[in-house]
Scaffold this motif. Structure first.
Motif, mmCIF file in Angstrom:
data_model
loop_
_atom_site.group_PDB
_atom_site.id
_atom_site.type_symbol
_atom_site.label_atom_id
_atom_site.label_comp_id
_atom_site.label_asym_id
_atom_site.label_seq_id
_atom_site.Cartn_x
_atom_site.Cartn_y
_atom_site.Cartn_z
ATOM 1 N N ARG A 19 38.530 39.213 46.403
ATOM 2 C CA ARG A 19 39.267 38.312 45.520
ATOM 3 C C ARG A 19 40.722 38.318 45.967
ATOM 4 O O ARG A 19 41.243 39.318 46.483
ATOM 5 C CB ARG A 19 39.163 38.775 44.069
ATOM 6 N N ASP A 111 38.155 28.346 43.276
ATOM 7 C CA ASP A 111 37.946 28.941 41.966
ATOM 8 C C ASP A 111 37.081 28.031 41.101
ATOM 9 O O ASP A 111 36.976 26.820 41.349
ATOM 10 C CB ASP A 111 39.290 29.180 41.284
ATOM 11 N N HIS A 232 37.572 33.964 44.941
ATOM 12 C CA HIS A 232 38.011 34.119 43.547
ATOM 13 C C HIS A 232 36.986 34.925 42.767
ATOM 14 O O HIS A 232 35.860 35.123 43.220
ATOM 15 C CB HIS A 232 38.232 32.735 42.929
#
Length: 291
Positions: A19, A111, A232
């Protein structure tokens, strides 16, 4: 939703997913949520949100962690979300671990899109969209899709598409690559130092252009190299869902155990025809970083 895990045949020998580091939105939301505030002072698109100073330090530490991975896991190609915070994370991490590695920017790693709920705190959703808050509780996060946004299941579908390309299947990205033309494919081949320019499939697999249309190197799918995905939190969670075949109950249990951390490392290794988990949400490399 769930089912058997994705078969490992054709996939890279290892997939490492990280991430992005802490973003300005992460920091502002933490403050707002703690205060029960309805407003978060963010005036740019989600795609344009950058890292904080801490996020950049986390990305540097991430690079050191990736450099310390054993050879069988150490990435040799990078696929990255085009969002600014992910791009910045990749830049910082690769400076300390893999300068010159090929990077491919892919929208499927972006995302999760929240539609009308974007940039709203939990308190704001309850006040401004009570019917959506109730619908989300009723359906659960795997299937709840906010108006104009995505459910977890929607993100899982694009993760499956990305994995198909990593396995060398002719997915949507492969078709776009061919449409972009063989000239950049040949340049990518030459830059990699291999004599593939004359091969019939060179244009199919060698062109990996970033959002600006410039070739970003030779990150071909299905070529037997460990791959790093810079993405993400929900994408990492859906990778676990898809690669390991977690059903809804198991997936929700993973989510309940805690969020996927900024600059965390998760990895899977191909063994006996399956992608087996090596680690998930590892953040030990971030210990002691000054805020």
């Amino acid at each position: 939703m769930g089912g058997p895990p994705v078969r490992g045949a054709g996939l890279p020998p290892a997939i490492v997913a990280v991430r992005h580091g802490e973003s300005t939105a992460n920091a502002l939301f933490a403050v707002a949520e703690a205060a029960g505030a309805l407003e978060v002072p963010i005036d740019c698109r989600d795609a344009d949100i950058p890292l904080t100073a801490l996020g950049r330090r986390q990305a540097d530490a991430l690079g050191r962690r990736l450099a310390a991975l054993p050879g069988a896991l150490r990435p040799q190609a990078v696929w990255c979300s085009p969002y600014v915070r992910a791009r910045q994370t990749a830049e910082h991490a690769l400076a300390g671990f893999g300068a010159g590695l090929p990077v491919r920017y892919d929208e499927r790693l972006r995302d999760r899109e929240l539609g009308v709920l974007e940039m709203l705190t939990a308190a704001a959703i309850e006040v401004r969209h009570p019917e959506e808050a109730a619908r989300r509780r009723r359906l659960g996060p795997l299937y709840y899709r906010p108006p104009g946004g995505e459910s977890w299941a929607d993100v899982a579908l694009r993760v499956r598409s990305l994995l198909a390309d990593l396995a060398g299947h002719d997915g949507p990205t492969g078709r776009a690559d061919r449409a972009d033309g063989a000239d950049r494919a040949d340049r990518a081949d030459r830059a990699d130092g291999a004599d593939r320019a004359g091969r019939a499939d060179g244009a199919d697999r060698a062109d990996h252009a970033g959002p600006d249309g410039a070739g970003t190197g030779d990150g071909r799918p299905g070529d037997g190299r460990p791959v790093l995905l810079v993405c993400h939190d929900n994408v990492v969670l859906m990778l676990r869902h898809v690669l390991e075949g977690l059903d809804e109950a198991a997936l929700l249990a993973v989510h309940a155990a805690g969020p996927v951390g900024n600059a965390s490392v998760s990895a899977w290794r191909r063994e006996a025809g399956r992608m087996q988990p090596v680690c998930f949400n590892e953040t030990g490399h971030l210990a002691g970083l000054p805020r």
